[in-house]
Design an enzyme around this catalytic site. Structure first.
Site, PDB file in Angstrom:
ATOM      1  CB  SER A   1      29.464 -24.703 -26.590  1.00  0.00           C
ATOM      2  OG  SER A   1      30.291 -25.017 -27.533  1.00  0.00           O
TER       3      SER A   1
ATOM      4  CG  ASP B   1      25.472 -23.828 -32.910  1.00  0.00           C
ATOM      5  OD1 ASP B   1      26.728 -24.021 -33.318  1.00  0.00           O
ATOM      6  OD2 ASP B   1      25.371 -23.774 -31.841  1.00  0.00           O
TER       7      ASP B   1
ATOM      8  CG  HIS C   1      28.568 -21.839 -30.883  1.00  0.00           C
ATOM      9  ND1 HIS C   1      27.905 -22.979 -30.761  1.00  0.00           N
ATOM     10  CD2 HIS C   1      29.366 -21.895 -30.239  1.00  0.00           C
ATOM     11  CE1 HIS C   1      28.453 -23.948 -29.955  1.00  0.00           C
ATOM     12  NE2 HIS C   1      29.279 -23.231 -29.513  1.00  0.00           N
TER      13      HIS C   1
END
Length: 525
Positions: A239, A466, A493
């Site tokens: 991320s 995502d 995610h």
């Protein structure tokens, strides 16, 4: 919205607990090692790059209930890394970072250290690194290294802005939805007060806030690489950790051995473009949830997919003016309800819980949605918060160009509501400025296309559904870094080291053998 592997791993990481054997005997005595300096050492930083590290029991480093079990796992030890507060003044004030190490399980086959960042920004990384070590075989060849980035978790000092009671009050207050002139004035007064508290309550004050961004975190990672005894960096970033990875690659391209960047942040998007792209991603994930839900007899939104979003809005919009009291005396606001929903959209594993929460809401009950919102906000059962939310704001305020033009703010809010109508409160957009507009120090970073020469091939993993870091961002990052893209077809995610064999095998082969998967490879659940 935060972008962190922690949300995606709420369910998946729980599966690894049995693989972590708790150490019940008295912990071994601290052991001091000096493995550095290794590799290139910038002038003036020799004492940091060559520092000894004392590995000790991790109990003092555990800042949350969720940290305690993994940090008690057999063989896991923690240490403090000393780094300059300001790299332009390496002889002045210093700060420390909390570090954890889960040693490679096959010492004779050990390659080196795998440094892991879970994203955020501002998410502490110790327990995540330990939990990930139990998922696949990568820990056989690498020490798993987690670190709490400067200003977070066990690192000292930590960014601190709001007390627990102040955070509870902020969550219960939906003032930010009031777009009237008086409402905007009230919101901005609260933002100024928040910024002042951050500077007052954080150790080293404005100096810490000025040096907390990604520019400084990547320099910390390079110090850590050397102190661990690794000539080259092997890195796993999830991320927002992909932004850290790409900035490290720009800053120290010759120091990179391998990088896995999973759930990419688009390096070219400014804060407004990111906000809208993320809204689009969560709307897509919500649509996928609807498709799953309407097949069930107990679907809280009914059996007609074309009417489900309207049914959802009828459930949550009344909370703007009539929040629901929970069993502990708090109130579920519209903001908390939608936060709980977005938390559940990070992974399909949480959809069952989301449907339960929405069914409760129909009965004027709020416990499940509040619990989901608490998980996102990192509030424990005792009412204590981590520093993540404060660190998130602090990092973003120096990593991005400020938005101070009210017309741009209003346009962004309108685009956000259009991109994610399920999150729309039904009122007009507001042009209230956020905390970053009043931040006491200037930005130290900006969105841009990375320009890197001499970087080894990197592996970028991007998931088609995502919600937090849309698939196209991974495509863009792989192209910018000249890396290999691995596509995972799912709605969640991030993916690596989460039990998806196709993804885990490809990532493991790259990390251990530097063998990239074929061009165009796609994995599915």
């Amino acid at each position: 919205m935060r972008r962190s592997v922690a949300s995606a791993l709420v369910a998946a990481l729980a599966l690894t607990a049995s693989a972590l054997v708790a150490c019940t005997a008295d912990p071994p005595a601290p052991v001091t090692e000096q493995r550095g300096p290794r590799g290139a050492v910038p002038a003036g930083l020799e004492r940091y790059y060559g520092q000894a590290m004392t590995w000790e029991d991790c109990a003092p480093y555990a800042k949350t209930d969720g940290d305690r079990e993994p940090l008690r796992a057999e063989g896991v030890r923690c240490a403090r890394l000393t780094v300059p507060l300001d790299y332009a003044k390496p002889g002045a004030d210093t700060i420390t970072l909390g570090i954890v190490r889960k040693p490679a399980t096959e010492n004779g086959a050990r390659i080196g250290s795998l440094i892991i960042n879970p994203g955020g920004p501002g998410v502490a990384g110790l327990s995540t690194a330990v939990r990930l070590s139990g998922v696949a075989d990568v820990n056989k060849r690498f020490d798993f290294i987690g670190f709490d980035p400067r200003g977070t978790g066990s690192s000292e000092p930590a960014v601190h802005c709001l007390t627990d009671a102040e955070r509870d009050a902020e969550r219960a207050d939906d003032d930010e939805l009031d777009a009237s002139p008086s409402g905007v004035a009230k919101v901005e007064a609260e933002q100024r007060d928040y910024v002042a508290k951050c500077a007052e309550r954080t150790g080293h004050g404005a100096a810490m806030l000025a040096n907390i961004g990604t520019r400084d975190v990547v320099r910390d990672i390079d110090v850590l690489r050397s102190a661990l005894g690794d000539e080259k960096l092997t890195y796993l970033g999830y991320s927002y950790g992909t932004r850290i990875g790409s900035v490290y690659a720009e800053t120290f391209p010759g120091n990179v051995r391998a990088m896995v960047l999973d759930g990419a942040v688009d390096p070219t998007q400014d804060a407004v473009a990111e906000l809208v792209a993320q809204a689009t991603g969560f709307q897509s994930a919500f649509t996928d949830f609807i498709a799953w839900c309407v097949q069930r007899q107990d679907c809280a939104l009914g059996g007609d997919a074309t009417r489900a979003q309207s049914a959802f809005q009828r459930l949550v919009r009344p909370l703007v003016t009539r929040p629901i009291e929970t069993s502990d005396g708090r109130r579920l606001s519209f903001s908390d309800a939608t936060t709980g929903v977005t938390q559940a959209l990070y992974s399909e594993k949480l959809w069952e819980l989301l449907n339960t929460g929405l069914n409760e809401l129909k009965q004027n009950r709020a416990q499940t949605l509040m619990s989901l919102a608490d998980a996102y906000m990192e509030r424990d059962r005792h009412g204590r918060y981590t520093t993540t939310q404060d660190a998130f704001v602090a990092v973003r305020c120096v990593d991005d160009t400020r938005v101070t033009d009210r017309a741009a703010v209003l346009d962004a809010q309108r685009r956000y509501k259009a991109a994610a109508p399920f999150l729309d409160d039904g009122g007009p957009a507001s042009d209230a400025l956020d905390a970053c507009a009043f931040w006491p120090v200037p930005p130290t970073g900006t969105a841009h296309l990375p320009s890197v020469k001499g970087l080894p091939p990197v592996l970028v993993i991007s998931t088609t559904g995502d919600p937090a870091t849309p698939y196209e961002a991974g495509v863009a990052l792989a192209g910018a870094l000249g890396g290999r893209l691995l596509t995972y077809e799912a709605t969640q995610h991030t993916a690596f080291l989460q039990g998806v064999r196709c993804v885990d095998d490809a990532g493991a082969a790259y990390l251990t053998e530097l063998r990239l998967p074929p061009e165009g490879v796609r994995c599915s659940a």
